[in-house]
Motif scaffolding. Structure first.
Motif, PDB file in Angstrom:
ATOM      1  N   GLY A  41      65.776  52.259  20.028  1.00 37.70           N
ATOM      2  CA  GLY A  41      64.425  52.031  20.500  1.00 37.70           C
ATOM      3  C   GLY A  41      63.710  50.996  19.663  1.00 37.70           C
ATOM      4  O   GLY A  41      64.075  50.752  18.514  1.00 37.70           O
ATOM      5  N   VAL A  42      62.668  50.404  20.250  1.00 36.42           N
ATOM      6  CA  VAL A  42      61.911  49.388  19.516  1.00 36.42           C
ATOM      7  C   VAL A  42      60.499  49.284  20.087  1.00 36.42           C
ATOM      8  O   VAL A  42      60.268  49.536  21.269  1.00 36.42           O
ATOM      9  N   ASP A  43      59.574  48.946  19.206  1.00 35.42           N
ATOM     10  CA  ASP A  43      58.225  48.543  19.597  1.00 35.42           C
ATOM     11  C   ASP A  43      58.204  47.026  19.563  1.00 35.42           C
ATOM     12  O   ASP A  43      58.257  46.422  18.495  1.00 35.42           O
ATOM     13  N   ALA A  44      58.162  46.399  20.730  1.00 39.40           N
ATOM     14  CA  ALA A  44      58.182  44.943  20.833  1.00 39.40           C
ATOM     15  C   ALA A  44      56.790  44.468  21.231  1.00 39.40           C
ATOM     16  O   ALA A  44      56.487  44.294  22.409  1.00 39.40           O
ATOM     17  N   ASN A  45      55.922  44.341  20.226  1.00 35.62           N
ATOM     18  CA  ASN A  45      54.541  43.905  20.466  1.00 35.62           C
ATOM     19  C   ASN A  45      53.840  44.742  21.524  1.00 35.62           C
ATOM     20  O   ASN A  45      53.213  44.220  22.450  1.00 35.62           O
ATOM     21  N   GLY A  46      53.962  46.037  21.409  1.00 36.24           N
ATOM     22  CA  GLY A  46      53.260  46.934  22.318  1.00 36.24           C
ATOM     23  C   GLY A  46      54.017  47.288  23.579  1.00 36.24           C
ATOM     24  O   GLY A  46      53.536  48.072  24.380  1.00 36.24           O
ATOM     25  N   VAL A  47      55.203  46.727  23.756  1.00 32.76           N
ATOM     26  CA  VAL A  47      56.093  47.155  24.836  1.00 32.76           C
ATOM     27  C   VAL A  47      57.186  47.994  24.180  1.00 32.76           C
ATOM     28  O   VAL A  47      57.952  47.498  23.362  1.00 32.76           O
ATOM     29  N   TYR A  48      57.217  49.266  24.525  1.00 25.21           N
ATOM     30  CA  TYR A  48      58.157  50.202  23.893  1.00 25.21           C
ATOM     31  C   TYR A  48      59.396  50.310  24.773  1.00 25.21           C
ATOM     32  O   TYR A  48      59.291  50.542  25.979  1.00 25.21           O
ATOM     33  N   ILE A  49      60.565  50.136  24.185  1.00 24.74           N
ATOM     34  CA  ILE A  49      61.815  50.114  24.934  1.00 24.74           C
ATOM     35  C   ILE A  49      62.794  51.094  24.302  1.00 24.74           C
ATOM     36  O   ILE A  49      62.953  51.116  23.080  1.00 24.74           O
ATOM     37  N   VAL A  50      63.448  51.893  25.155  1.00 25.59           N
ATOM     38  CA  VAL A  50      64.510  52.790  24.709  1.00 25.59           C
ATOM     39  C   VAL A  50      65.750  52.508  25.555  1.00 25.59           C
ATOM     40  O   VAL A  50      65.660  52.398  26.777  1.00 25.59           O
TER      41      VAL A  50
ATOM     42  N   LEU B 132      64.619  57.452  21.328  1.00 29.52           N
ATOM     43  CA  LEU B 132      65.314  58.620  21.845  1.00 29.52           C
ATOM     44  C   LEU B 132      65.015  58.806  23.325  1.00 29.52           C
ATOM     45  O   LEU B 132      63.877  58.658  23.760  1.00 29.52           O
ATOM     46  N   ASP B 133      66.065  59.113  24.093  1.00 30.00           N
ATOM     47  CA  ASP B 133      65.927  59.564  25.475  1.00 30.00           C
ATOM     48  C   ASP B 133      66.253  61.050  25.476  1.00 30.00           C
ATOM     49  O   ASP B 133      67.395  61.443  25.267  1.00 30.00           O
ATOM     50  N   ALA B 134      65.238  61.885  25.703  1.00 30.34           N
ATOM     51  CA  ALA B 134      65.405  63.335  25.669  1.00 30.34           C
ATOM     52  C   ALA B 134      65.023  63.920  27.016  1.00 30.34           C
ATOM     53  O   ALA B 134      63.842  64.151  27.286  1.00 30.34           O
ATOM     54  N   ASN B 135      66.024  64.078  27.883  1.00 30.76           N
ATOM     55  CA  ASN B 135      65.788  64.647  29.213  1.00 30.76           C
ATOM     56  C   ASN B 135      64.684  63.918  29.968  1.00 30.76           C
ATOM     57  O   ASN B 135      63.758  64.524  30.505  1.00 30.76           O
ATOM     58  N   ASP B 136      64.776  62.605  29.993  1.00 37.76           N
ATOM     59  CA  ASP B 136      63.841  61.748  30.735  1.00 37.76           C
ATOM     60  C   ASP B 136      62.479  61.649  30.079  1.00 37.76           C
ATOM     61  O   ASP B 136      61.537  61.129  30.675  1.00 37.76           O
ATOM     62  N   MET B 137      62.331  62.125  28.850  1.00 39.09           N
ATOM     63  CA  MET B 137      61.184  61.766  28.031  1.00 39.09           C
ATOM     64  C   MET B 137      61.689  60.779  26.997  1.00 39.09           C
ATOM     65  O   MET B 137      62.648  61.053  26.269  1.00 39.09           O
ATOM     66  N   PHE B 138      61.035  59.630  26.952  1.00 40.48           N
ATOM     67  CA  PHE B 138      61.448  58.576  26.031  1.00 40.48           C
ATOM     68  C   PHE B 138      60.466  58.522  24.868  1.00 40.48           C
ATOM     69  O   PHE B 138      59.250  58.624  25.063  1.00 40.48           O
ATOM     70  N   VAL B 139      61.006  58.381  23.657  1.00 41.97           N
ATOM     71  CA  VAL B 139      60.187  58.406  22.449  1.00 41.97           C
ATOM     72  C   VAL B 139      60.583  57.242  21.559  1.00 41.97           C
ATOM     73  O   VAL B 139      61.770  56.986  21.354  1.00 41.97           O
TER      74      VAL B 139
ATOM     75  N   HIS C 161      68.311  56.647  16.030  1.00 41.78           N
ATOM     76  CA  HIS C 161      67.730  57.966  15.848  1.00 41.78           C
ATOM     77  C   HIS C 161      68.822  58.896  15.359  1.00 41.78           C
ATOM     78  O   HIS C 161      69.993  58.625  15.485  1.00 41.78           O
ATOM     79  N   VAL C 162      68.398  60.002  14.781  1.00 47.74           N
ATOM     80  CA  VAL C 162      69.347  61.034  14.385  1.00 47.74           C
ATOM     81  C   VAL C 162      68.826  62.358  14.882  1.00 47.74           C
ATOM     82  O   VAL C 162      67.639  62.515  15.150  1.00 47.74           O
ATOM     83  N   THR C 163      69.683  63.330  15.012  1.00 49.83           N
ATOM     84  CA  THR C 163      69.255  64.666  15.397  1.00 49.83           C
ATOM     85  C   THR C 163      69.094  65.518  14.156  1.00 49.83           C
ATOM     86  O   THR C 163      69.479  65.139  13.057  1.00 49.83           O
TER      87      THR C 163
END
Length: 203
Positions: free
Chosen positions: A183-192, A113-120, A49-51
């Motif tokens: 981050g990645v979408d791994a077949n519907g499991v989203y990981i950051v 992205l991990d943004a103050n405990d919100m993961f995207v 990610h970039v800011t």
């Protein structure tokens, strides 16, 4: 909705963009083409990610000229404006009270992205998935959504690596954050995985 302007926790958001690589066996991220995978089903994906301050000039200029393909509400009440810049090339601006707090960009790779405990997670096909909480602070071994286990190790300053383990402890892949979140979408499991060693997953 948020009552105060949210700031992004990771110190990586002020750093220059660095590589973060993900190699997962058996996962097929949304929007991936067959050319991205070999005969054994192994797919190598770089995730980053970039800011707003470090986004490429060309991407920022393109987004300014374009209209978002859609706007989506995020888990913390902020919103994401998603721009299509090209094939498997999307930009998402995270906005609260009119301010751009961060951007994520995919260019043949997912972004996280991990943004103050919100993961995207922003996927290759321009989909945005966000959730609150569930983070585990590494180093350590943690259970993740989808039945996966992550073994998180610190390999340097603002650099963490997560081995993604399946049943029986087999290593299905690794996720690495190097001065920036991954981050990645791994077949519907989203990981950051953040550059500060926090990992979270959601289905």
């Amino acid at each position: 909705m948020m009552t105060t302007r949210r700031t992004v926790r990771s110190a990586a958001l002020a750093a220059v963009v660095a590589a973060a690589a993900l190699s997962l066996t058996g996962f097929q991220s949304g929007g991936a083409s067959g050319a991205d995978r070999d005969g054994a089903g192994v797919r190598t994906v770089a995730a980053h990610h970039v800011t707003a301050s470090t986004a490429s000039t060309a991407s920022s200029a393109s987004a300014r000229k374009a209209s978002p393909v859609r706007t989506q509400k995020l888990a913390d009440g902020s919103k994401a404006e998603i721009y299509e810049l090209g094939a498997q090339h999307y930009l998402a601006k995270i906005i609260s009270r009119g301010d751009v707090l961060a951007t994520l960009e995919t260019n043949d790779r997912d972004a996280g992205l991990d943004a103050n405990d919100m993961f995207v997670v922003l996927t290759l096909d321009g989909q945005v998935h966000s959730w609150m909480g569930g983070g585990h602070q590494g180093p350590g071994t943690f259970k993740l959504a989808g039945g996966w286990t992550a073994k998180v190790t610190k390999v340097g300053e603002l650099r963490y690596r997560a081995q993604i383990l399946g049943h029986g402890g087999a290593v299905y892949g690794t996720l690495e954050a190097n001065e920036q979140d991954a981050g990645v979408d791994a077949n519907g499991v989203y990981i950051v995985l953040s550059a500060g060693g926090v990992i979270s997953a959601h289905m």
